[in-house]
Motif scaffolding. Structure first.
Motif, PDB file in Angstrom:
ATOM      1  N   ALA A  32    -112.609 -18.526 -31.822  1.00 58.11           N
ATOM      2  CA  ALA A  32    -113.699 -19.495 -31.678  1.00 58.11           C
ATOM      3  C   ALA A  32    -113.707 -20.118 -30.283  1.00 58.11           C
ATOM      4  O   ALA A  32    -114.728 -20.608 -29.821  1.00 58.11           O
ATOM      5  CB  ALA A  32    -113.586 -20.563 -32.758  1.00 58.11           C
ATOM      6  N   SER A  33    -112.571 -20.073 -29.607  1.00 56.74           N
ATOM      7  CA  SER A  33    -112.455 -20.620 -28.248  1.00 56.74           C
ATOM      8  C   SER A  33    -112.829 -19.596 -27.179  1.00 56.74           C
ATOM      9  O   SER A  33    -112.488 -19.771 -26.007  1.00 56.74           O
ATOM     10  CB  SER A  33    -110.997 -21.049 -28.023  1.00 56.74           C
ATOM     11  OG  SER A  33    -110.132 -19.979 -28.397  1.00 56.74           O
ATOM     12  N   PRO A  58     -95.505 -20.304 -18.985  1.00 54.78           N
ATOM     13  CA  PRO A  58     -96.742 -19.577 -18.677  1.00 54.78           C
ATOM     14  C   PRO A  58     -97.937 -20.294 -19.296  1.00 54.78           C
ATOM     15  O   PRO A  58     -97.825 -20.876 -20.375  1.00 54.78           O
ATOM     16  CB  PRO A  58     -96.544 -18.210 -19.351  1.00 54.78           C
ATOM     17  CG  PRO A  58     -95.087 -18.112 -19.653  1.00 54.78           C
ATOM     18  CD  PRO A  58     -94.609 -19.509 -19.844  1.00 54.78           C
ATOM     19  N   GLY A 111    -102.397 -19.982 -19.723  1.00 55.15           N
ATOM     20  CA  GLY A 111    -103.697 -19.361 -19.470  1.00 55.15           C
ATOM     21  C   GLY A 111    -104.697 -20.486 -19.274  1.00 55.15           C
ATOM     22  O   GLY A 111    -104.743 -21.137 -18.237  1.00 55.15           O
ATOM     23  N   ALA A 112    -105.497 -20.740 -20.349  1.00 52.98           N
ATOM     24  CA  ALA A 112    -106.508 -21.793 -20.236  1.00 52.98           C
ATOM     25  C   ALA A 112    -106.077 -23.092 -20.900  1.00 52.98           C
ATOM     26  O   ALA A 112    -106.810 -24.076 -20.852  1.00 52.98           O
ATOM     27  CB  ALA A 112    -107.811 -21.306 -20.859  1.00 52.98           C
ATOM     28  N   GLY A 113    -104.915 -23.084 -21.569  1.00 51.17           N
ATOM     29  CA  GLY A 113    -104.454 -24.307 -22.237  1.00 51.17           C
ATOM     30  C   GLY A 113    -105.276 -24.682 -23.461  1.00 51.17           C
ATOM     31  O   GLY A 113    -105.362 -25.854 -23.804  1.00 51.17           O
ATOM     32  N   THR A 114    -105.849 -23.681 -24.150  1.00 50.59           N
ATOM     33  CA  THR A 114    -106.593 -23.977 -25.391  1.00 50.59           C
ATOM     34  C   THR A 114    -105.713 -23.860 -26.628  1.00 50.59           C
ATOM     35  O   THR A 114    -106.196 -24.012 -27.750  1.00 50.59           O
ATOM     36  CB  THR A 114    -107.814 -23.042 -25.577  1.00 50.59           C
ATOM     37  OG1 THR A 114    -107.323 -21.712 -25.821  1.00 50.59           O
ATOM     38  CG2 THR A 114    -108.726 -23.045 -24.377  1.00 50.59           C
ATOM     39  N   GLY A 115    -104.425 -23.561 -26.425  1.00 44.53           N
ATOM     40  CA  GLY A 115    -103.510 -23.376 -27.555  1.00 44.53           C
ATOM     41  C   GLY A 115    -103.452 -24.603 -28.451  1.00 44.53           C
ATOM     42  O   GLY A 115    -103.586 -25.741 -27.982  1.00 44.53           O
ATOM     43  N   THR A 137    -108.057 -17.214 -22.556  1.00 48.35           N
ATOM     44  CA  THR A 137    -107.849 -16.033 -21.713  1.00 48.35           C
ATOM     45  C   THR A 137    -107.267 -14.870 -22.525  1.00 48.35           C
ATOM     46  O   THR A 137    -106.655 -15.074 -23.572  1.00 48.35           O
ATOM     47  CB  THR A 137    -106.850 -16.345 -20.576  1.00 48.35           C
ATOM     48  OG1 THR A 137    -105.552 -16.608 -21.160  1.00 48.35           O
ATOM     49  CG2 THR A 137    -107.283 -17.548 -19.754  1.00 48.35           C
ATOM     50  N   ILE A 193     -97.387 -11.912 -18.812  1.00 52.87           N
ATOM     51  CA  ILE A 193     -98.304 -10.767 -18.834  1.00 52.87           C
ATOM     52  C   ILE A 193     -99.150 -10.836 -17.562  1.00 52.87           C
ATOM     53  O   ILE A 193     -99.780 -11.870 -17.281  1.00 52.87           O
ATOM     54  CB  ILE A 193     -99.218 -10.824 -20.071  1.00 52.87           C
ATOM     55  CG1 ILE A 193     -98.366 -10.784 -21.356  1.00 52.87           C
ATOM     56  CG2 ILE A 193    -100.250  -9.694 -20.066  1.00 52.87           C
ATOM     57  CD1 ILE A 193     -99.014 -11.446 -22.550  1.00 52.87           C
ATOM     58  N   ASN A 226    -104.530 -14.781 -25.445  1.00 53.99           N
ATOM     59  CA  ASN A 226    -104.837 -14.103 -26.717  1.00 53.99           C
ATOM     60  C   ASN A 226    -103.726 -13.130 -27.104  1.00 53.99           C
ATOM     61  O   ASN A 226    -103.352 -13.027 -28.271  1.00 53.99           O
ATOM     62  CB  ASN A 226    -106.143 -13.297 -26.615  1.00 53.99           C
ATOM     63  CG  ASN A 226    -107.390 -14.151 -26.472  1.00 53.99           C
ATOM     64  OD1 ASN A 226    -108.473 -13.630 -26.242  1.00 53.99           O
ATOM     65  ND2 ASN A 226    -107.271 -15.456 -26.596  1.00 53.99           N
ATOM     66  N   GLU A 248    -102.890 -17.471 -36.943  1.00 53.99           N
ATOM     67  CA  GLU A 248    -103.296 -17.115 -35.584  1.00 53.99           C
ATOM     68  C   GLU A 248    -102.929 -18.148 -34.524  1.00 53.99           C
ATOM     69  O   GLU A 248    -102.923 -17.826 -33.347  1.00 53.99           O
ATOM     70  CB  GLU A 248    -104.812 -16.819 -35.518  1.00 53.99           C
ATOM     71  CG  GLU A 248    -105.682 -17.956 -36.028  1.00 53.99           C
ATOM     72  CD  GLU A 248    -107.170 -17.634 -36.034  1.00 53.99           C
ATOM     73  OE1 GLU A 248    -107.534 -16.461 -36.154  1.00 53.99           O
ATOM     74  OE2 GLU A 248    -107.969 -18.580 -35.919  1.00 53.99           O
TER      75      GLU A 248
HETATM   76  C1  LIG Z   1    -111.900 -24.978 -30.342  1.00 51.97           C
HETATM   77  C2  LIG Z   1    -110.792 -23.950 -30.488  1.00 51.97           C
HETATM   78  C3  LIG Z   1    -110.996 -22.879 -31.312  1.00 51.97           C
HETATM   79  C4  LIG Z   1    -109.982 -21.918 -31.467  1.00 51.97           C
HETATM   80  N1  LIG Z   1    -110.219 -20.842 -32.268  1.00 51.97           N
HETATM   81  C5  LIG Z   1    -109.287 -19.880 -32.387  1.00 51.97           C
HETATM   82  C6  LIG Z   1    -109.546 -18.724 -33.205  1.00 51.97           C
HETATM   83  O1  LIG Z   1    -110.606 -18.566 -33.811  1.00 51.97           O
HETATM   84  N2  LIG Z   1    -108.577 -17.800 -33.276  1.00 51.97           N
HETATM   85  C7  LIG Z   1    -107.388 -17.932 -32.609  1.00 51.97           C
HETATM   86  O2  LIG Z   1    -106.559 -17.034 -32.706  1.00 51.97           O
HETATM   87  N3  LIG Z   1    -107.123 -19.014 -31.850  1.00 51.97           N
HETATM   88  C8  LIG Z   1    -108.041 -19.986 -31.718  1.00 51.97           C
HETATM   89  N4  LIG Z   1    -107.785 -21.076 -30.921  1.00 51.97           N
HETATM   90  C9  LIG Z   1    -106.474 -21.224 -30.268  1.00 51.97           C
HETATM   91  C10 LIG Z   1    -106.388 -20.699 -28.798  1.00 51.97           C
HETATM   92  O3  LIG Z   1    -107.648 -20.677 -28.186  1.00 51.97           O
HETATM   93  C11 LIG Z   1    -105.744 -19.322 -28.778  1.00 51.97           C
HETATM   94  O4  LIG Z   1    -104.400 -19.403 -29.201  1.00 51.97           O
HETATM   95  C12 LIG Z   1    -105.797 -18.628 -27.409  1.00 51.97           C
HETATM   96  O5  LIG Z   1    -105.293 -17.326 -27.555  1.00 51.97           O
HETATM   97  C13 LIG Z   1    -104.989 -19.350 -26.326  1.00 51.97           C
HETATM   98  O6  LIG Z   1    -105.352 -18.823 -25.064  1.00 51.97           O
HETATM   99  P1  LIG Z   1    -105.123 -19.665 -23.735  1.00 51.97           P
HETATM  100  O7  LIG Z   1    -105.499 -18.810 -22.598  1.00 51.97           O
HETATM  101  O8  LIG Z   1    -105.792 -20.981 -23.813  1.00 51.97           O
HETATM  102  O9  LIG Z   1    -103.538 -19.846 -23.785  1.00 51.97           O
HETATM  103  P2  LIG Z   1    -102.650 -21.148 -23.479  1.00 51.97           P
HETATM  104  O10 LIG Z   1    -102.984 -22.244 -24.405  1.00 51.97           O
HETATM  105  O11 LIG Z   1    -102.669 -21.435 -22.035  1.00 51.97           O
HETATM  106  O12 LIG Z   1    -101.217 -20.569 -23.875  1.00 51.97           O
HETATM  107  C14 LIG Z   1    -100.937 -20.200 -25.215  1.00 51.97           C
HETATM  108  C15 LIG Z   1     -99.570 -19.495 -25.253  1.00 51.97           C
HETATM  109  O13 LIG Z   1     -99.646 -18.258 -24.567  1.00 51.97           O
HETATM  110  C16 LIG Z   1     -98.703 -18.221 -23.517  1.00 51.97           C
HETATM  111  N5  LIG Z   1     -99.357 -17.503 -22.413  1.00 51.97           N
HETATM  112  C17 LIG Z   1    -100.577 -17.745 -21.868  1.00 51.97           C
HETATM  113  N6  LIG Z   1    -100.854 -16.837 -20.916  1.00 51.97           N
HETATM  114  C18 LIG Z   1     -99.777 -16.016 -20.838  1.00 51.97           C
HETATM  115  C19 LIG Z   1     -99.439 -14.889 -20.026  1.00 51.97           C
HETATM  116  N7  LIG Z   1    -100.272 -14.388 -19.098  1.00 51.97           N
HETATM  117  N8  LIG Z   1     -98.236 -14.286 -20.225  1.00 51.97           N
HETATM  118  C20 LIG Z   1     -97.365 -14.745 -21.161  1.00 51.97           C
HETATM  119  N9  LIG Z   1     -97.633 -15.796 -21.950  1.00 51.97           N
HETATM  120  C21 LIG Z   1     -98.825 -16.425 -21.792  1.00 51.97           C
HETATM  121  C22 LIG Z   1     -98.354 -19.652 -23.206  1.00 51.97           C
HETATM  122  O14 LIG Z   1     -97.045 -19.797 -22.673  1.00 51.97           O
HETATM  123  C23 LIG Z   1     -98.462 -20.287 -24.599  1.00 51.97           C
HETATM  124  O15 LIG Z   1     -97.270 -20.093 -25.319  1.00 51.97           O
HETATM  125  C24 LIG Z   1    -108.761 -22.070 -30.774  1.00 51.97           C
HETATM  126  C25 LIG Z   1    -108.570 -23.178 -29.933  1.00 51.97           C
HETATM  127  C26 LIG Z   1    -109.566 -24.124 -29.797  1.00 51.97           C
HETATM  128  C27 LIG Z   1    -109.344 -25.285 -28.886  1.00 51.97           C
END
Ligand SMILES: Cc1cc2nc3c(=O)[nH]c(=O)nc-3n(C[C@H](O)[C@H](O)[C@H](O)COP(=O)(O)OP(=O)(O)OC[C@H]3O[C@@H](n4cnc5c(N)ncnc54)[C@H](O)[C@@H]3O)c2cc1C
Length: 447
Positions: A134-135, A69, A71-75, A140, A206, A144, A405
């Protein structure tokens, strides 16, 4: 390259609008912000609805295809990476805010909604969705939830988990289940929603979420406290809270981090270790709390406390803080958590260990929650690994956690047993098997 039979089945069921096998689509999902990889998926499903997610999961289960799965790949720990190929199930197109209900203080959203969009939409109706990674302008709500994202305001308002009321999840095989509720209270059965929070895509996908909103605070204030001595800043964090002063955010940025922020704002900023403080409430309450916090900082080693005089300057400062990790050189932003009273010891021991291994380090993060972030500059991969491990050990020795986190993902999967007792790990593995008996959800991560 011939199309795999399962990918062909996906194409026939969902069509070319949804299923992508062209190199650009695969390549663009082969990385996230962890710096790990690349890991190419063999097909990308760009789902537009829960039904399409279900179809993809049904085929994946029948064909035993790994599902990743996304979302936005910011993990920052590689959670969304397709380490065993298979299918990237991307939900970023499912990005509608379905409902904002001011009377019941609930929003219902699709998983691909960008966190900042939900915040703006809520605030336009005088409501507030506090979780603020912060992202937030790119990540997404689904991501989160899967990572239990925090952010600066978690100090006063809590994490994503504290705002999640219920969710719909598509299970491997395609069935969808609603867990939790849309009311604030409700204790019928186990709190299954919390099993999904932080599960990092290892249980299912989700497809919808009901989140709690609160009334928007009427005012907020931002201030910077500068400390010539790093240890004074570190001690001030826990002691200020111990005195009953609870700002909504208390961020620590070390001297090196401050020098980077100084270059990106267009006003003069002193040097030193910074505590970035934010208070809120009514205008009077925000000022009263800020005056107490500023007074406390000044009497505990701060040489200067500067209150941002207008909203524009506060925004500029927060934007510089949010971009800090990306602006710094070195490894991807990594995090640990310690009890906040242990921050002074954690910071001095981390610096000592990093120095011993010849690694340069910038320390920052959500200090009010004991959540320390760090970026390591170290060219030798072995020394980089040793530096990370030394930091994880310090966190655990001080009664903290491997991650506050960012999650486990790929980066920390080898260390999970350092923190979790074997029985707890066994229970978690059993839970995973219950949701995902064939082990197709995000294999190669977590355990
Ligand atoms: C500049 C920067 C700052 C950041 N600051 C913070 C911060 O302050 N606090 C913080 O907590 N994190 C922070 N992060 C980390 C990141 O943004 C978080 O972990 C965010 O929640 C990931 O969301 P995403 O949509 O990019 O998920 P993705 O990177 O796409 O996926 C993250 C995980 O969630 C799973 N996933 C995604 N969508 C679903 C779905 N619909 N159902 C089931 N599983 C799913 C994926 O399989 C993966 O394991 C930061 C990242 C960056 C690059």
């Amino acid at each position: 390259m011939p199309v795999k039979s399962w990918a062909d089945k996906l194409l026939r069921s969902l069509g070319e609008e949804v299923v992508k096998i062209n190199p650009e689509a695969l390549e663009s999902r082969s990385r996230d912000e962890s710096g790990l990889g690349p890991f190419l998926p063999e097909a990308v499903v760009l789902a537009r609805s829960p039904e399409e997610v279900s179809v993809a999961l049904r085929i994946a289960q029948e064909e035993r295809i790994p599902v990743y799965p996304r979302g936005a790949g910011t993990g920052l720990t590689g959670g969304a990476l397709a380490v065993h190929g298979g299918m990237c199930l991307d939900v970023s197109r499912m990005n509608r805010i379905l409902e904002i209900d001011p009377e019941n203080l609930v929003a219902v959203v699709e998983p691909g909604v960008i966190t900042g969009d939900l915040q703006r939409e809520s605030e336009s109706q005088n409501l507030f969705y506090p979780p603020d990674p912060a992202s937030l302008e790119s990540c997404t709500i689904g991501g989160n939830i899967a990572e239990n994202a925090g952010g600066p305001r978690a100090l006063k308002y809590g994490l994503t988990a504290h705002y999640l009321l219920g969710l719909e999840m598509a299970l491997p095989g395609g069935e969808r289940v609603w867990l939790g509720r849309k009311t604030k209270k409700g204790v019928t059965g186990y709190e299954m929603v919390l099993a999904v929070v932080g599960s990092e895509g290892t249980l299912g996908v989700i497809t919808k979420a009901a989140v709690r909103l609160i009334p928007k605070p009427r005012a907020s204030l931002t201030a910077m406290a500068f400390f010539p001595q790093e240890q004074d800043a570190c001690r001030a964090v826990g002691r200020m809270i111990g005195e009953g002063i609870l700002p909504r955010a208390m961020e620590l940025v070390d001297r090196e981090g401050v020098s980077v922020i100084r270059r990106s704002v267009d006003f003069a900023m002193p040097e030193g270790t910074m505590l970035l403080l934010e208070t809120d409430g009514t205008e009077e309450a925000a000022w009263a709390d800020m005056e107490r916090a500023a007074g406390f900082a000044e009497s505990h080693g701060a040489s200067q406390v500067i209150i941002a005089q207008d909203e524009r300057r506060a925004r500029e400062l927060w934007s510089a803080r949010r971009s800090l990790a990306e602006a710094l050189p070195g490894s991807a932003d990594d995090d640990i958590c310690v009890p906040r009273s242990a921050i002074p010891e954690a910071v001095s021991r981390i610096r000592e260990e990093a120095g011993r291994l010849g690694s340069e380090l910038v320390i920052f993060g959500h200090a009010g929650d004991g959540n320390l972030h760090f970026k390591i500059k170290q060219d030798d991969p072995e020394r980089l690994r040793l530096t990370r491990e030394a930091i994880y050990r310090i966190a655990l020795q001080l009664g903290g956690s491997l991650t506050g986190e960012h999650g486990v993902g790929l980066l920390k999967k080898d260390y999970i047993s350092w923190e979790l007792p074997s029985l707890s790990l066994r229970l978690q593995r059993n839970l995973k098997t219950l949701f995902d008996p064939k082990g197709i959800m995000n294999p190669g991560k977590f355990f």
